[in-house]
Design an enzyme around this catalytic site. Structure first.
Site, PDB file in Angstrom:
ATOM      1  N   LYS A   1       0.821  -1.192   0.000  1.00 55.88           N
ATOM      2  CA  LYS A   1       0.000   0.000   0.000  1.00 55.88           C
ATOM      3  C   LYS A   1       0.864   1.255   0.000  1.00 55.88           C
ATOM      4  CE  LYS A   1      -3.754  -1.978   2.826  1.00 55.88           C
ATOM      5  NZ  LYS A   1      -4.426  -1.855   4.132  1.00 55.88           N
TER       6      LYS A   1
ATOM      7  N   GLU B   1       7.893   1.732  -5.905  1.00 52.24           N
ATOM      8  CA  GLU B   1       7.909   1.339  -4.494  1.00 52.24           C
ATOM      9  C   GLU B   1       8.096   2.578  -3.623  1.00 52.24           C
ATOM     10  OE1 GLU B   1       7.195  -0.384  -2.017  1.00 52.24           O
ATOM     11  OE2 GLU B   1       8.538  -2.133  -1.987  1.00 52.24           O
TER      12      GLU B   1
ATOM     13  N   ILE C   1      13.073   1.278  -0.133  1.00 55.32           N
ATOM     14  CA  ILE C   1      13.923   0.093  -0.152  1.00 55.32           C
ATOM     15  C   ILE C   1      14.661   0.064   1.178  1.00 55.32           C
ATOM     16  CG2 ILE C   1      15.853  -1.094  -1.267  1.00 55.32           C
ATOM     17  CD1 ILE C   1      13.373  -0.971  -3.034  1.00 55.32           C
ATOM     18  N   ASP C   2      14.421  -0.982   1.962  1.00 56.97           N
ATOM     19  CA  ASP C   2      15.063  -1.121   3.267  1.00 56.97           C
ATOM     20  C   ASP C   2      16.187  -2.147   3.138  1.00 56.97           C
ATOM     21  OD1 ASP C   2      15.720  -1.557   5.958  1.00 56.97           O
ATOM     22  OD2 ASP C   2      13.690  -1.213   6.647  1.00 56.97           O
ATOM     23  N   THR C   3      15.918  -3.411   3.385  1.00 56.42           N
ATOM     24  CA  THR C   3      16.954  -4.435   3.205  1.00 56.42           C
ATOM     25  C   THR C   3      17.164  -4.765   1.731  1.00 56.42           C
ATOM     26  OG1 THR C   3      15.404  -6.296   3.337  1.00 56.42           O
ATOM     27  CG2 THR C   3      16.311  -5.454   5.418  1.00 56.42           C
TER      28      THR C   3
ATOM     29  N   THR D   1      12.663  -7.626  -0.209  1.00 52.68           N
ATOM     30  CA  THR D   1      11.322  -7.579  -0.789  1.00 52.68           C
ATOM     31  C   THR D   1      11.386  -7.342  -2.291  1.00 52.68           C
ATOM     32  OG1 THR D   1      10.418  -6.711   1.279  1.00 52.68           O
ATOM     33  CG2 THR D   1       9.090  -6.409  -0.702  1.00 52.68           C
TER      34      THR D   1
ATOM     35  N   LYS E   1      16.569   5.312   9.700  1.00 55.93           N
ATOM     36  CA  LYS E   1      15.520   5.736  10.628  1.00 55.93           C
ATOM     37  C   LYS E   1      14.185   5.215  10.113  1.00 55.93           C
ATOM     38  CE  LYS E   1      17.915  10.103  11.630  1.00 55.93           C
ATOM     39  NZ  LYS E   1      18.284   9.828  13.021  1.00 55.93           N
ATOM     40  N   PHE E   2      13.254   4.953  11.042  1.00 49.85           N
ATOM     41  CA  PHE E   2      11.939   4.501  10.598  1.00 49.85           C
ATOM     42  C   PHE E   2      11.077   5.720  10.307  1.00 49.85           C
ATOM     43  CE2 PHE E   2       7.762   2.641  10.546  1.00 49.85           C
ATOM     44  CZ  PHE E   2       8.003   1.440   9.885  1.00 49.85           C
TER      45      PHE E   2
END
EC number: 2.4.2.8
Length: 218
Positions: free
Chosen positions: A69, A134, A137-139, A142, A186-187
């Site tokens: 989402k 998207e 992109i974190d890790t 996904t 950071k989130f």
């Protein structure tokens, strides 16, 4: 292979902006540390990304694949800019859209257990230029999973545009083709990025506070 488009790099010591300088919904007043990327800056950067995308992919039918989402706001705004470029070009190309939903987060951590929801029939991607859109992109795990799924359908080209890319030691090394902002580990929430489904209604990208994490923890 074309070089990746450059991004705006936000440093680890970036102070951000005081919440009182912007319009923030009152129900989130205690749940955020700061505004990290103001909405206007997001829009200006997205406009430039649209130009980069069209320069590299605009010679053939594009299928824009939105990762739901979190990607929906960036997807909608990016496509608005792409459509504006397309309708004012002497060499306009057809563009269609599709949607897929992936889930890999619990609270503020990417679990690595990636669930694909939707996208059962991606045969329409065969022979097309596919632009995957998207939010972050974190890790990178996904996106690697999604790319493997998409490539089974033999598209002509696959490119990935992500609004954000984190600098994190958990990264598998994947980097998208088009990146709006490279950010510290950071989130962040807002502009459709969520924390357990909350904060999607923020216009700006903000850093969540510990109070916010505790309040909305799953």
């Amino acid at each position: 292979m074309a070089a990746r488009s450059p991004s705006v790099v936000i440093s680890d010591d970036e102070p951000g902006y005081d919440l009182n300088l912007f319009c923030i919904p009152n129900h989130y007043a205690e749940d955020l540390e700061k505004v990290f990327i103001p909405h206007g800056l997001i829009m200006d950067r997205t406009e430039r990304l649209a130009r980069d995308v069209m320069k590299e992919m605009g010679g053939h039918h594009i299928v824009a694949l939105c990762v739901l989402k979190g990607g929906y706001k960036f997807f909608a705004d990016l496509l608005d800019y792409i459509k504006a470029l397309n309708r004012n070009s002497d060499k306009s190309i057809p563009m269609t859209v599709d949607f897929i939903r992936l889930k890999s987060y619990c609270n503020d951590q990417s679990t690595g257990d990636i669930k694909v929801i939707g996208g059962d029939d991606l045969s329409t991607l065969t022979g097309k230029n596919v632009l995957i859109v998207e939010d972050i992109i974190d890790t990178g795990k996904t996106m690697q999973t999604l790319l493997a799924l998409v490539k089974k359908h033999k598209p002509k080209m696959v490119k990935v545009a992500s609004l954000l890319m984190k600098r994190t030691p958990r990264s598998v090394g994947y980097k998208p083709d088009f990146v709006g902002f490279e950010i510290p580990d950071k989130f962040v929430v807002g502009y459709a990025l969520d924390y357990n489904e909350y904060f999607r209604d923020l216009n700006h990208v903000c850093v969540i506070s510990e109070t916010g994490k505790a309040k909305y923890k799953a």
